[in-house]
Design an enzyme around this catalytic site. Structure first.
Site, mmCIF file in Angstrom:
data_model
loop_
_atom_site.group_PDB
_atom_site.id
_atom_site.type_symbol
_atom_site.label_atom_id
_atom_site.label_comp_id
_atom_site.label_asym_id
_atom_site.label_seq_id
_atom_site.Cartn_x
_atom_site.Cartn_y
_atom_site.Cartn_z
ATOM 1 N N CYS A 150 54.876 -12.494 75.637
ATOM 2 C CA CYS A 150 55.158 -13.520 76.651
ATOM 3 C C CYS A 150 55.583 -14.846 75.997
ATOM 4 C CB CYS A 150 53.959 -13.705 77.565
ATOM 5 S SG CYS A 150 52.370 -13.760 76.714
HETATM 6 N N1 LIG Z 1 48.744 -10.123 80.147
HETATM 7 C C1 LIG Z 1 49.934 -10.605 79.813
HETATM 8 O O1 LIG Z 1 50.343 -11.696 80.258
HETATM 9 C C2 LIG Z 1 50.827 -9.844 78.866
HETATM 10 C C3 LIG Z 1 52.108 -10.343 78.633
HETATM 11 C C4 LIG Z 1 52.949 -9.659 77.745
HETATM 12 C C5 LIG Z 1 52.499 -8.517 77.124
HETATM 13 N N2 LIG Z 1 51.242 -8.066 77.358
HETATM 14 C C6 LIG Z 1 50.814 -6.869 76.633
HETATM 15 O O2 LIG Z 1 50.712 -5.799 77.573
HETATM 16 C C7 LIG Z 1 49.652 -4.933 77.201
HETATM 17 C C8 LIG Z 1 48.660 -4.861 78.361
HETATM 18 O O3 LIG Z 1 48.171 -6.161 78.591
HETATM 19 P P1 LIG Z 1 47.155 -6.508 79.765
HETATM 20 O O4 LIG Z 1 47.020 -7.974 79.764
HETATM 21 O O5 LIG Z 1 47.563 -5.826 81.014
HETATM 22 O O6 LIG Z 1 45.819 -5.837 79.192
HETATM 23 P P2 LIG Z 1 44.527 -5.387 79.965
HETATM 24 O O7 LIG Z 1 44.444 -6.133 81.258
HETATM 25 O O8 LIG Z 1 43.416 -5.501 79.007
HETATM 26 O O9 LIG Z 1 44.805 -3.833 80.274
HETATM 27 C C9 LIG Z 1 44.893 -2.883 79.282
HETATM 28 C C10 LIG Z 1 45.179 -1.521 79.926
HETATM 29 O O10 LIG Z 1 45.299 -0.560 78.860
HETATM 30 C C11 LIG Z 1 44.508 0.587 79.165
HETATM 31 N N3 LIG Z 1 44.004 1.117 77.894
HETATM 32 C C12 LIG Z 1 43.214 0.482 76.991
HETATM 33 N N4 LIG Z 1 42.986 1.275 75.927
HETATM 34 C C13 LIG Z 1 43.642 2.434 76.172
HETATM 35 C C14 LIG Z 1 43.769 3.654 75.463
HETATM 36 N N5 LIG Z 1 43.193 3.828 74.268
HETATM 37 N N6 LIG Z 1 44.525 4.633 76.001
HETATM 38 C C15 LIG Z 1 45.128 4.479 77.209
HETATM 39 N N7 LIG Z 1 45.023 3.348 77.942
HETATM 40 C C16 LIG Z 1 44.291 2.340 77.428
HETATM 41 C C17 LIG Z 1 43.411 0.078 80.087
HETATM 42 O O11 LIG Z 1 43.086 1.103 80.994
HETATM 43 P P3 LIG Z 1 41.776 2.005 80.931
HETATM 44 O O12 LIG Z 1 40.815 1.326 79.983
HETATM 45 O O13 LIG Z 1 41.324 2.031 82.345
HETATM 46 O O14 LIG Z 1 42.282 3.312 80.420
HETATM 47 C C18 LIG Z 1 44.100 -1.042 80.869
HETATM 48 O O15 LIG Z 1 44.726 -0.533 82.024
HETATM 49 C C19 LIG Z 1 49.022 -5.532 75.923
HETATM 50 O O16 LIG Z 1 49.588 -4.927 74.791
HETATM 51 C C20 LIG Z 1 49.435 -6.996 76.007
HETATM 52 O O17 LIG Z 1 49.508 -7.608 74.748
HETATM 53 C C21 LIG Z 1 50.394 -8.690 78.222
#
Ligand SMILES: NC(=O)c1ccc[n+]([C@@H]2O[C@H](COP(=O)([O-])OP(=O)(O)OC[C@H]3O[C@@H](n4cnc5c(N)ncnc54)[C@H](OP(=O)(O)O)[C@@H]3O)[C@@H](O)[C@H]2O)c1
Length: 344
Positions: A150
């Protein structure tokens, strides 16, 4: 033709934003949504905003089942996509990783910042860096797209016209950026709970935030040489939004930057260069896939300030991921992501 897609990590903030966009996308069928912890539970029980829109239940992530889709999004922490992507790509499935596994070309640097060995470094070269305004043609041809971070999205869109035209001193680039709390994800972490964040404003991530090498590498590609970057992220007590204020110095003050930016982004649906004298605010992009940019050139000075804003969950994550999907599938780039920001 309707394309079938899956979201791995459908319980996270980026994942659920993907669900909202994909459920209403006219050319895709949102077939599978994974969660390890919530498998078997109705998606709308966890996310009432999707009731009547998404009627699936969460399933456990399974490589064989995921291979039955045209495209799979990984909205997961780093280290997950790199383990599953090679097999999917071998089977002809396209992959968009919202995590960081394929964003950095310098593998030792990636391993240093992400504190793990990379399991498929060869695939990094095949991945397109998913910033369509910079790499549209590569994204169209790619099987694997590394959706940018981001902060990198806000920063790179703000600096690209300057670097492409070799207008600034690349030894002096200061990125002072602020984010809302959803940028840290949905998993409960003590520093991000309400009582810690409300009424507070703090810098974090020094000496080296994980987005630093990603921004520096992409800026170096644009400049054709190494750049010297100072990047300081801050946490603001708001839910969504990133505002990056970028300070740099012009090599020559005899240039009309307003018109340069307007020309550079002419025709870009998702980048809005504000008129001279206007300043962008995060509320103006909340819920939309837009990046709004203002360039402020001090009269008779080489000092320059560029400010950009995005919604971290849209242009900074899910919106950009759908933009990349559209390009990869040969669909109109803006399909399903033209919603106007919500205001107030
Ligand atoms: N938040 C932002 O603004 C943003 C912006 C740009 C990029 N990102 C990137 O996008 C990704 C997700 O971010 P987020 O903020 O949505 O994170 P989050 O809210 O912590 O969600 C992480 C997701 O990943 C799943 N997960 C975790 N470990 C896993 C595994 N070993 N196998 C399969 N699924 C798994 C979790 O689901 P379960 O535990 O239910 O399986 C959950 O749905 C990250 O890499 C982050 O850096 C985020």
């Amino acid at each position: 033709m309707t394309y079938s897609v899956a979201v791995v990590g459908g319980t996270g903030y980026a994942g659920v934003e993907l669900l909202r966009l994909l459920a209403e996308h006219p050319e895709v069928h949102l077939k599978s949504i994974t969660s390890r912890g919530d498998a078997g539970k109705a998606v709308s029980d966890s996310f009432p905003n999707l009731r009547g829109i998404v009627d699936q239940v969460f399933i456990k992530p399974d490589s064989q089942q995921l291979a039955e889709h045209d495209l799979v999004f990984f909205a997961t922490p780093h280290g997950i996509c790199m383990d599953m992507a090679p097999e999917l790509i071998k089977k002809g499935v396209k992959v968009v990783d919202l995590g960081a596994d394929f964003r950095i070309n310098n593998v030792p640097l990636w391993e240093q910042y992400y504190a793990m060995p990379h399991s498929c470094p060869d695939l990094i070269k095949q991945a397109a860096y998913g910033l369509p305004e910079l790499h549209r043609e590569a994204i169209k041809k790619a099987s694997l797209v590394a959706n940018p971070g981001c902060y990198p999205t806000a920063t790179l869109l703000a600096l690209t016209p300057l670097l492409k035209n070799k207008l600034i001193n690349i030894e002096q680039i200061i990125v002072d950026a602020k984010s809302g709390v959803s940028g840290a994800g949905r998993a409960a972490k003590m520093p991000n709970i309400y009582a810690e964040v409300a009424e507070d404003f703090r810098a974090y991530g020094l000496p080296a935030h994980r987005h630093s090498p990603e921004i520096a590498e992409q800026l170096s590609f644009l400049a054709g040489t190494d750049v010297d970057l100072s990047f300081v992220p801050h946490l603001l007590p708001m839910i969504r939004g990133i505002l990056a204020t970028i300070y740099t110095n012009l090599l020559d003050d005899d240039v009309n930057l307003q018109s340069l930016y307007e020309k550079h982004y002419q025709g870009e649906v998702f980048v809005d260069v504000l008129p001279q004298g206007h300043l962008p605010n995060t509320a103006s992009v909340r819920g939309s896939n837009k990046c709004r940019i203002a360039v402020h050139q001090k009269p008779s000075s080489k000092q320059l300030i560029v400010i950009s804003v995005i919604d971290n969950l849209l242009k900074g994550a899910a919106g950009q991921a759908v933009q990349n999907m559209n390009l990869m599938l040969g669909l109109p780039e803006e399909l399903g992501i033209t919603a106007v920001s919500v205001y107030p």
